[in-house]
Design a protein around this motif. Sequence first.
Motif, short mmCIF file in Angstrom:
data_model
loop_
_atom_site.label_atom_id
_atom_site.label_comp_id
_atom_site.label_asym_id
_atom_site.label_seq_id
_atom_site.Cartn_x
_atom_site.Cartn_y
_atom_site.Cartn_z
N UNK A 1 0.95 -1.36 0.03
CA UNK A 1 -0.09 0.00 0.00
C UNK A 1 0.86 1.28 0.20
N UNK A 2 0.19 2.44 -0.12
CA UNK A 2 0.94 3.42 -0.15
C UNK A 2 1.54 3.94 1.12
N UNK A 3 0.75 3.65 2.28
CA UNK A 3 1.16 3.69 3.64
C UNK A 3 2.19 3.00 3.72
N UNK A 4 2.22 1.62 3.42
CA UNK A 4 3.53 0.95 3.49
C UNK A 4 4.66 0.99 2.85
N UNK A 5 4.62 1.73 1.82
CA UNK A 5 5.64 2.31 1.01
C UNK A 5 6.45 3.48 2.07
N UNK A 6 5.51 4.33 2.57
CA UNK A 6 5.90 5.26 3.30
C UNK A 6 6.77 4.78 4.54
N UNK A 7 6.01 3.88 5.11
CA UNK A 7 6.58 3.22 6.39
C UNK A 7 8.15 2.59 6.11
N UNK A 8 8.21 2.07 4.98
CA UNK A 8 9.26 1.45 4.57
C UNK A 8 10.30 2.35 4.45
N UNK A 9 10.11 3.46 3.97
CA UNK A 9 10.98 4.61 3.92
C UNK A 9 11.38 5.02 5.21
N UNK A 10 10.48 5.10 6.12
CA UNK A 10 10.87 5.62 7.40
C UNK A 10 11.66 4.63 8.25
N UNK A 11 11.69 3.16 7.99
CA UNK A 11 12.55 2.38 8.69
C UNK A 11 13.74 2.48 7.81
N UNK A 12 13.97 2.72 6.56
CA UNK A 12 15.35 3.10 6.01
C UNK A 12 16.05 4.24 6.55
N UNK A 13 15.17 5.06 7.07
CA UNK A 13 15.90 6.42 7.65
C UNK A 13 16.14 6.14 9.10
N UNK A 14 15.70 4.92 9.33
CA UNK A 14 15.72 4.64 10.88
C UNK A 14 15.11 5.57 12.10
N UNK A 15 13.87 5.84 11.39
CA UNK A 15 13.27 6.58 12.29
C UNK A 15 12.27 5.69 13.34
N UNK A 16 11.93 6.03 14.42
CA UNK A 16 11.28 5.49 15.44
C UNK A 16 10.17 4.76 14.76
N UNK B 1 -3.05 12.03 -0.58
CA UNK B 1 -3.24 10.47 -0.62
C UNK B 1 -3.75 10.06 0.57
N UNK B 2 -4.26 10.58 1.26
CA UNK B 2 -4.65 9.81 2.59
C UNK B 2 -5.75 8.70 2.39
N UNK B 3 -6.88 9.13 1.70
CA UNK B 3 -7.84 8.20 1.14
C UNK B 3 -7.45 6.91 0.23
N UNK B 4 -6.22 7.12 -0.31
CA UNK B 4 -5.57 6.04 -1.10
C UNK B 4 -4.79 5.12 -0.46
N UNK B 5 -4.23 5.72 0.90
CA UNK B 5 -3.05 5.35 1.61
C UNK B 5 -3.13 3.73 1.84
N UNK B 6 -4.44 3.14 2.24
CA UNK B 6 -4.62 1.80 2.38
C UNK B 6 -4.72 0.88 1.08
N UNK B 7 -4.65 1.33 -0.07
CA UNK B 7 -4.66 0.51 -1.07
C UNK B 7 -3.53 0.38 -1.86
N UNK B 8 -3.41 -0.92 -2.72
CA UNK B 8 -2.05 -1.24 -3.20
C UNK B 8 -1.71 -0.05 -4.05
N UNK B 9 -0.37 0.29 -4.16
CA UNK B 9 0.13 1.23 -5.08
C UNK B 9 -0.17 0.88 -6.49
#
Length: 326
Positions: free
Chosen positions: A105-120, A137-145
Motif C-alpha cells: 500500500x501507499x502507507x506501507x511504502x511510506x513506512x518502509x522509507x521511514x524504516x530505511x531512515x531509522x526513524x522510530x 493521498x490519505x484516502x488511497x493510503x490503504x490501497x495497493x500502490x
Amino acid sequence: MSTSTFDTNGSTVAVSAVGLRKSYGDKVVLDGIDLRIPTGSVFALLGPNGAGKTTAVKILSTLVSADAGTGAVHIGGHDLAADPQGVRAAIGVTGQFSAVDGLITGEENMLLMADLHHLSRSDGRRIAAELLERFDLTEAAKRPASTYSGGMKRRLDIAMTLVGSPRIIFLDEPTTGLDPRARHTMWQIIRDLVSDGVTVFLTTQYLDEADELADRIAVLNDGRIVAEGTAEELKRLIPGGHVRLRFTDPDTYRSAASTLGEASHDDEALTLQLPSDGSQRELRSILDWLDAAGVEADELTVHTPDLDDVFFALTGGTDQTEESAR
C-alpha cells in the motif's frame, strides 16, 4: 563534517561543482561542467536525450562516480569525495522511474522509507501520515500502490523522498508521462517545496516546465553546458525577437512606414515589425520615437523567442545517447 559554501553575494550555495567529467569507454558524457546553485532555488538542466542530464544527477547524488571533478563538488556543504554519507543525508532523489513498490500500500511504502531512515515507529507513522495528507493521498493510503494513477504514483514517489526531510532534492524528469492536470499539480508541489527553503535540481524535457519553475536554467549539449541563465536571459540569446505595431488608420500607417524605413511592412494588415531583443531599454526607445514622431499605434506587441527556439538553436538537434555510450 559540513562547511557552508557562499556565493559572491553572500548567499549560501546548495550545490557547486567544477570540472565534472564522465566517460563510458571512449564516449564522453560529461565534459567538464561547472554548477553553482543557490540555496532555496529551482535549477533546471535541459538537454536532448542522452546529453548527460541523468548522469549528472547520478554523480551529484553519489549513485555513480565521476572520472574527474568530484574533488571540487560540494552538496549541502558536504564534500562529495570526502563525505559521501553526509551528502546522502542531505539530499533526496526522485528518479525517472518510480521507486514505488506496487505490491504494497501507499502507507506501507511510506513506512518502509521511514524504516530505511531509522526513524522510530511513532515518528515514522506520524511523518508518513503528514506527508500522505500533504500530497492528498490519505484516502488511497490503504490501497495497493499498483492501483494508483500515474500522477498519484509520482506524488507518492516524492512523498517517500521527503521522509528524511532533505534540504536538496534531485528530480529527474518528474512529470514524464503525466497528463496536464497531474503536471500542474506536480509544479505546485515543487513551488511549495522551494517556499519551504528546499533546493530543487530539476531535469526535464518539457521546456514550458523549466520556463514556469526554474530560477536558473542550464542547457547541456554534447557533455557541455552551452548556455546558462534565467529563462529571459536565455531567450535573448536567440535572434528573432521583434516589436509589432498595428494601425487602424491607413494614413497613420503610411506615415509611420515612411519614417521607419528599417521596419518590415504588411500593407494589408497595416502592421510594422521592428527587430528587438525585448529589453526594456529598446522598448523605451521605440516608444520615445513614436512620441517624437507624433505617431500613435493602435496596438504594440512584443514578441521574444521562447525556450523551444533557444533549445533547438543551442543543441542543434543532437541526440547522442548515454545508453549507447555505456
